[in-house]
Design a protein around this motif. Structure first.
Motif, PDB file in Angstrom:
ATOM      1  N   LEU A  46       0.987  -1.425   0.063  1.00 43.30           N
ATOM      2  CA  LEU A  46      -0.031  -0.072   0.050  1.00 43.30           C
ATOM      3  C   LEU A  46       1.038   1.230   0.043  1.00 43.30           C
ATOM      4  CD1 LEU A  46      -2.815  -0.644   2.248  1.00 43.30           C
ATOM      5  CD2 LEU A  46      -2.660  -1.079  -0.182  1.00 43.30           C
ATOM      6  N   LEU A  54      -4.097  -4.785  -2.436  1.00 41.99           N
ATOM      7  CA  LEU A  54      -5.248  -4.877  -2.258  1.00 41.99           C
ATOM      8  C   LEU A  54      -5.918  -6.518  -2.753  1.00 41.99           C
ATOM      9  CD1 LEU A  54      -6.916  -1.569  -3.415  1.00 41.99           C
ATOM     10  CD2 LEU A  54      -6.490  -2.299  -0.496  1.00 41.99           C
ATOM     11  N   ALA A 105     -11.118  -2.543   2.300  1.00 43.23           N
ATOM     12  CA  ALA A 105     -10.407  -2.011   0.533  1.00 43.23           C
ATOM     13  C   ALA A 105     -10.832  -2.867   0.082  1.00 43.23           C
ATOM     14  CB  ALA A 105     -10.032  -4.275   1.219  1.00 43.23           C
ATOM     15  N   ARG A 109     -10.851  -0.807  -3.485  1.00 45.91           N
ATOM     16  CA  ARG A 109     -10.681  -2.021  -4.748  1.00 45.91           C
ATOM     17  C   ARG A 109     -11.849  -1.035  -5.744  1.00 45.91           C
ATOM     18  NH1 ARG A 109     -12.847  -7.333  -4.582  1.00 45.91           N
ATOM     19  NH2 ARG A 109     -14.940  -5.531  -4.283  1.00 45.91           N
TER      20      ARG A 109
END
Length: 112
Positions: A46, A54, A105, A109
């Motif tokens: 990240l 992710l 997440a 995404r």
């Protein structure tokens, strides 16, 4: 006043990183070093803005036995009695952090 979409993404990314850092500490404190090392890899991905970070995280939530969802931390010998309070608290916290990470997440995404 409308909040720019990017502000929400930034907030959720910060939330994800904070939860992952806390989860890494919890895992290390409970002898789950391999899982903690994986969380560290996700965090580093990240930080590098690695597009696969992710999916690396979310992929471990999927699957059957041995998936991240199956992880239970803490040492105790099951004898049919109650689970020790410290073990129960650690696993309750792990579940909360897993839920926060998954939520953040998937949000990220779907927007990146």
């Amino acid at each position: 006043m409308t909040v720019p979409a990017g502000a929400h993404v930034h907030d959720r990314l910060r939330e994800l990183k904070t939860a992952l850092e806390e989860m890494e500490d919890l895992l290390r404190q409970n002898d789950a070093g391999n899982w903690a090392d994986w969380i560290r890899q996700v965090l580093e991905g990240l930080e590098r803005r690695d597009a696969d970070a992710l999916e690396n995280l979310l992929g471990r939530y999927r699957g059957g036995m041995g998936s991240f969802n199956d992880l239970v931390v803490g040492e105790f010998s099951w004898s049919g009695g109650p689970v020790p309070a410290a073990v129960r608290r650690a696993n309750d916290r792990l579940n909360e952090l897993r839920d926060r990470c998954y939520s953040a997440a998937t949000y990220l995404r779907d927007r990146l």
